[in-house]
Design an enzyme around this catalytic site. Structure first.
Site, PDB file in Angstrom:
ATOM      1  N   ARG A  37     -15.696  -6.376   6.302  1.00  0.00           N
ATOM      2  CA  ARG A  37     -15.930  -5.616   7.527  1.00  0.00           C
ATOM      3  C   ARG A  37     -15.312  -6.357   8.698  1.00  0.00           C
ATOM      4  NH1 ARG A  37     -16.917  -2.102   4.320  1.00  0.00           N
ATOM      5  NH2 ARG A  37     -18.983  -1.314   3.804  1.00  0.00           N
ATOM      6  N   GLU A  38     -14.769  -5.597   9.646  1.00  0.00           N
ATOM      7  CA  GLU A  38     -14.311  -6.136  10.924  1.00  0.00           C
ATOM      8  C   GLU A  38     -15.278  -5.604  11.969  1.00  0.00           C
ATOM      9  OE1 GLU A  38     -10.350  -4.631  10.978  1.00  0.00           O
ATOM     10  OE2 GLU A  38      -9.640  -6.144   9.568  1.00  0.00           O
ATOM     11  N   GLU A  96     -17.663   0.214  42.175  1.00  0.00           N
ATOM     12  CA  GLU A  96     -16.626   1.181  41.807  1.00  0.00           C
ATOM     13  C   GLU A  96     -16.493   2.346  42.779  1.00  0.00           C
ATOM     14  OE1 GLU A  96     -16.451   2.596  37.808  1.00  0.00           O
ATOM     15  OE2 GLU A  96     -16.416   0.586  36.969  1.00  0.00           O
ATOM     16  N   GLU A 140     -10.213  -7.486  41.012  1.00  0.00           N
ATOM     17  CA  GLU A 140      -8.799  -7.545  41.401  1.00  0.00           C
ATOM     18  C   GLU A 140      -7.866  -6.842  40.413  1.00  0.00           C
ATOM     19  OE1 GLU A 140      -7.167 -11.830  39.849  1.00  0.00           O
ATOM     20  OE2 GLU A 140      -8.150 -11.790  41.802  1.00  0.00           O
TER      21      GLU A 140
END
Length: 181
Positions: A37-38, A96, A140
């Site tokens: 598994r990853e 945001e 930034e």
């Protein structure tokens, strides 16, 4: 053993980044065989459905490098270590969008991609919005444009392909359900 549990036999960290870590695991399957598994480890995130006094949703348009295009999304951000989701939501809304909210409601939390990642996102509705004197305080490397759209306009953007991510689709469907009741 939990139903269908895969026992971890070994684990190797392949990558450690600013946002995610990637692991390779060897696991024992419920039938006794083994597989690999990853797994992507993520600190978790929040997303905010900011609703204006006239019932519009504040969205951000931003370029997503993984998609090689700009998309419309509800504001969101990752949890900082030890930070409560509501504090992250308030911070991200201000950073945001340049808005703060008087009313907050947690509506749902869910895994974004449980087949390979453990990211858990908390969705909040923010009402009683007030524009702050200082505009958005973006990181930034963040470039966004704000839009205020009705649910109907969001549905049109969905049809046009401007909205692709699950959290924003969830937000639109949630508001549709509220409007029907």
């Amino acid at each position: 053993m939990k139903k269908f549990e895969e026992k971890t036999l070994s684990e190797e960290k392949i990558f450690e980044g600013r946002v995610i870590s990637l692991y390779h695991q060897e696991v024992e399957l419920p039938n006794g065989k083994s597989s690999s598994r990853e797994i992507v480890k993520h600190p978790g995130a929040v997303a905010i459905i900011p609703i204006t006094e006239d019932g519009k949703i504040v969205l951000v348009e931003q370029y997503r490098k993984a998609l090689e295009r700009s998309i419309l999304e509800i504001p969101a951000g990752k949890l900082e270590k030890g930070e409560e989701p509501i504090h992250t939501a308030k911070r991200e809304l201000e950073e945001e969008t340049g808005y703060e909210a008087n009313e907050w409601e947690h509506i749902q939390s869910f895994y974004t991609s449980p087949g390979f990642a453990d990211e858990y996102i908390h969705i909040f509705v923010a009402k009683g919005l007030r524009k702050l004197e200082n505009s958005a305080q973006l990181d930034e490397d963040e470039f966004v444009e704000l839009l205020e759209l009705s649910v109907e306009e969001c549905l049109e953007e969905l049809k046009k392909g401007s909205i692709h991510d699950a959290k924003t689709c969830y937000a639109i469907q949630y508001l549709q359900l509220l409007n029907k009741n």
